[in-house]
Design a protein around this motif. Structure first.
Motif, PDB file in Angstrom:
ATOM      1  N   LYS A  97      43.136  44.158 -84.295  1.00  0.00           N
ATOM      2  CA  LYS A  97      42.201  43.333 -85.054  1.00  0.00           C
ATOM      3  C   LYS A  97      42.858  42.114 -85.678  1.00  0.00           C
ATOM      4  CE  LYS A  97      39.052  47.133 -86.098  1.00  0.00           C
ATOM      5  NZ  LYS A  97      38.327  47.856 -87.159  1.00  0.00           N
ATOM      6  N   GLY A  98      44.183  42.096 -85.706  1.00  0.00           N
ATOM      7  CA  GLY A  98      44.890  40.936 -86.224  1.00  0.00           C
ATOM      8  C   GLY A  98      44.797  40.762 -87.719  1.00  0.00           C
ATOM      9  N   VAL A  99      44.611  41.862 -88.446  1.00  0.00           N
ATOM     10  CA  VAL A  99      44.543  41.781 -89.902  1.00  0.00           C
ATOM     11  C   VAL A  99      45.536  42.739 -90.513  1.00  0.00           C
ATOM     12  CG1 VAL A  99      42.130  41.090 -89.971  1.00  0.00           C
ATOM     13  CG2 VAL A  99      42.701  43.512 -89.994  1.00  0.00           C
ATOM     14  N   LYS A 100      45.935  42.475 -91.720  1.00  0.00           N
ATOM     15  CA  LYS A 100      46.859  43.347 -92.428  1.00  0.00           C
ATOM     16  C   LYS A 100      46.119  44.579 -92.938  1.00  0.00           C
ATOM     17  CE  LYS A 100      49.662  39.471 -94.044  1.00  0.00           C
ATOM     18  NZ  LYS A 100      48.847  38.420 -93.447  1.00  0.00           N
ATOM     19  N   LYS A 101      46.853  45.669 -93.174  1.00  0.00           N
ATOM     20  CA  LYS A 101      46.225  46.874 -93.699  1.00  0.00           C
ATOM     21  C   LYS A 101      45.722  46.650 -95.113  1.00  0.00           C
ATOM     22  CE  LYS A 101      48.401  50.397 -90.838  1.00  0.00           C
ATOM     23  NZ  LYS A 101      49.114  51.690 -90.831  1.00  0.00           N
ATOM     24  N   ASN A 134      34.924  50.747-105.485  1.00  0.00           N
ATOM     25  CA  ASN A 134      36.155  51.539-105.390  1.00  0.00           C
ATOM     26  C   ASN A 134      37.356  50.759-104.866  1.00  0.00           C
ATOM     27  OD1 ASN A 134      34.927  53.971-106.332  1.00  0.00           O
ATOM     28  ND2 ASN A 134      34.005  54.220-104.302  1.00  0.00           N
ATOM     29  N   MET A 135      37.284  49.429-104.872  1.00  0.00           N
ATOM     30  CA  MET A 135      38.460  48.620-104.558  1.00  0.00           C
ATOM     31  C   MET A 135      39.256  48.390-105.838  1.00  0.00           C
ATOM     32  SD  MET A 135      37.208  45.701-101.840  1.00  0.00           S
ATOM     33  CE  MET A 135      36.877  46.113-100.133  1.00  0.00           C
ATOM     34  N   LYS A 257      41.876  44.961-100.822  1.00  0.00           N
ATOM     35  CA  LYS A 257      41.025  45.453 -99.737  1.00  0.00           C
ATOM     36  C   LYS A 257      41.881  46.283 -98.783  1.00  0.00           C
ATOM     37  CE  LYS A 257      37.738  43.697 -96.310  1.00  0.00           C
ATOM     38  NZ  LYS A 257      37.177  42.455 -95.693  1.00  0.00           N
ATOM     39  N   ASN A 258      41.800  47.607 -98.917  1.00  0.00           N
ATOM     40  CA  ASN A 258      42.589  48.524 -98.092  1.00  0.00           C
ATOM     41  C   ASN A 258      41.802  48.863 -96.835  1.00  0.00           C
ATOM     42  OD1 ASN A 258      44.067  50.587 -96.933  1.00  0.00           O
ATOM     43  ND2 ASN A 258      44.493  51.624 -98.865  1.00  0.00           N
ATOM     44  N   ASP A 260      42.366  50.957 -94.534  1.00  0.00           N
ATOM     45  CA  ASP A 260      42.337  52.381 -94.180  1.00  0.00           C
ATOM     46  C   ASP A 260      41.559  53.231 -95.177  1.00  0.00           C
ATOM     47  OD1 ASP A 260      43.894  51.866 -91.976  1.00  0.00           O
ATOM     48  OD2 ASP A 260      45.787  52.320 -92.978  1.00  0.00           O
ATOM     49  N   ALA A 261      41.126  52.634 -96.300  1.00  0.00           N
ATOM     50  CA  ALA A 261      40.514  53.418 -97.370  1.00  0.00           C
ATOM     51  C   ALA A 261      39.257  54.151 -96.906  1.00  0.00           C
ATOM     52  CB  ALA A 261      40.183  52.514 -98.558  1.00  0.00           C
ATOM     53  N   GLU A 262      38.383  53.435 -96.201  1.00  0.00           N
ATOM     54  CA  GLU A 262      37.121  54.039 -95.769  1.00  0.00           C
ATOM     55  C   GLU A 262      37.361  55.212 -94.831  1.00  0.00           C
ATOM     56  OE1 GLU A 262      32.851  52.614 -93.837  1.00  0.00           O
ATOM     57  OE2 GLU A 262      34.333  51.133 -94.479  1.00  0.00           O
ATOM     58  N   GLU A 263      38.322  55.085 -93.933  1.00  0.00           N
ATOM     59  CA  GLU A 263      38.639  56.168 -93.004  1.00  0.00           C
ATOM     60  C   GLU A 263      39.149  57.395 -93.748  1.00  0.00           C
ATOM     61  OE1 GLU A 263      41.698  57.101 -89.271  1.00  0.00           O
ATOM     62  OE2 GLU A 263      41.478  55.058 -90.051  1.00  0.00           O
ATOM     63  N   ILE A 264      40.012  57.176 -94.746  1.00  0.00           N
ATOM     64  CA  ILE A 264      40.561  58.292 -95.523  1.00  0.00           C
ATOM     65  C   ILE A 264      39.466  58.992 -96.319  1.00  0.00           C
ATOM     66  CG2 ILE A 264      42.143  58.890 -97.400  1.00  0.00           C
ATOM     67  CD1 ILE A 264      43.904  56.541 -96.457  1.00  0.00           C
ATOM     68  N   ILE A 265      38.587  58.207 -96.951  1.00  0.00           N
ATOM     69  CA  ILE A 265      37.496  58.783 -97.744  1.00  0.00           C
ATOM     70  C   ILE A 265      36.575  59.619 -96.866  1.00  0.00           C
ATOM     71  CG2 ILE A 265      35.425  58.218 -99.078  1.00  0.00           C
ATOM     72  CD1 ILE A 265      36.953  55.781-100.156  1.00  0.00           C
ATOM     73  N   ASN A 266      36.228  59.088 -95.701  1.00  0.00           N
ATOM     74  CA  ASN A 266      35.345  59.827 -94.780  1.00  0.00           C
ATOM     75  C   ASN A 266      35.991  61.134 -94.341  1.00  0.00           C
ATOM     76  OD1 ASN A 266      33.371  57.850 -94.893  1.00  0.00           O
ATOM     77  ND2 ASN A 266      34.138  56.750 -93.096  1.00  0.00           N
ATOM     78  N   LEU A 267      37.294  61.095 -94.077  1.00  0.00           N
ATOM     79  CA  LEU A 267      38.009  62.304 -93.664  1.00  0.00           C
ATOM     80  C   LEU A 267      38.030  63.343 -94.782  1.00  0.00           C
ATOM     81  CD1 LEU A 267      39.691  63.718 -91.473  1.00  0.00           C
ATOM     82  CD2 LEU A 267      41.723  62.612 -92.445  1.00  0.00           C
TER      83      LEU A 267
END
Length: 275
Positions: A97-101, A134-135, A257-258, A260-267
């Motif tokens: 995606k060419g963006v930083k984490k 939650n940011m 703006k993390n 990976d945050a949304e992926e971790i929360i969903n998991l």
């Protein structure tokens, strides 16, 4: 016109004297380098002073633009800092995606409460800028709070000076964790609770964000230990922390703006459902 002629005729001697004086001074200056240099220096001093005053006025009215430029540059530098684990390595970039984490969004505080139990901050950026609840929110001194609600162009932040705020934090030198809360008393102090007794703590130790949070990157400054208390019921330490930030005087802030945050929360939510 007749009055002009009458004035010239009446003051012809004085005018002739002034003309001859100007001519003589000009000839003297032109023929003597010392006098010429003095005149030039005086002229430069005079015009230089005027230019300096004009420049000071221009700089004053340009402060807002300069502050915005500095805030954007700070955001870029913080983005690089938060994305590199080792300072000797370049920040890793998502090659797909060419963006930083971790990205940084710059915003400005337009309202800040700090005199009640549940304090909130309002900023002039919202969902249209990519801000979501939650940011984490910080500034150049340390943590500020966590985004609560957003509209298209604005967002509210739960301040660290809010009795409902709870942030993962740690003692920097020992990595012992606790929960950062506010007891609702002083605007300059927050409390780190549930710190185990085996943690070696003393006044002046630095408190930073912990690694167990997906809201804030690890090791963002919070403050220093001012007092140490022992909770008689839990037998854990409660630390009184003097904030690096002056929460009564906030300007530009940075929203973290993390990616990976949304992926971790969903998991994590999925794991709770399975239980």
């Amino acid at each position: 016109m007749q009055q002009i002629f009458n004035f010239i005729l009446k003051n012809s001697n004085r005018l002739l004297f002034l003309l001859l004086l100007v001519i003589s001074l000009s000839l003297t200056i032109q023929s003597h380098s010392y006098h010429k240099s003095k005149i030039i220096s005086s002229a430069n001093f005079f015009t230089g002073g005027i230019y300096e005053k004009i420049n000071n006025v221009d700089e004053y009215f340009g402060l807002r633009e300069k502050n915005n430029e500095l805030a954007l540059e700070n955001a870029r530098l913080k983005s690089i800092l938060f994305n590199q684990k080792d300072t000797t390595k370049l920040p890793k970039i998502d090659s797909i995606k060419g963006v930083k984490k971790v990205d940084i969004i710059v915003s400005k505080v337009i309202h800040n409460s700090y005199s009640i139990q549940e304090n909130f901050i309002t900023i002039n950026n919202g969902a249209a800028s990519g801000i979501k609840p939650n940011m984490g929110v910080i500034n150049s001194a340390g943590i500020v709070g966590i985004v609560d609600k957003t509209s298209k162009n604005y967002a509210t932040i739960i301040s660290v000076l809010n009795v409902n705020s709870k942030i993962n934090a740690k003692i920097k030198k020992s990595n012992h964790f606790g929960s950062l809360v506010w007891n609702g008393k002083s605007t300059g102090f927050v409390q780190l609770i549930d710190v185990p007794r085996l943690a070696g703590v003393r006044k002046g130790d630095t408190i930073v964000t912990g690694g167990q949070s997906i809201v804030f990157p690890e090791n963002i400054g919070i403050g220093t230990i001012e007092n140490v208390y022992t909770d008689e019921e839990t037998n854990y330490y409660t630390l009184n922390i003097k904030l690096f930030n002056d929460m009564t005087n906030l300007g530009h802030v940075y929203i973290i703006k993390n990616k990976d945050a949304e992926e971790i929360i969903n998991l994590e939510n999925q794991n709770k459902k399975d239980e």
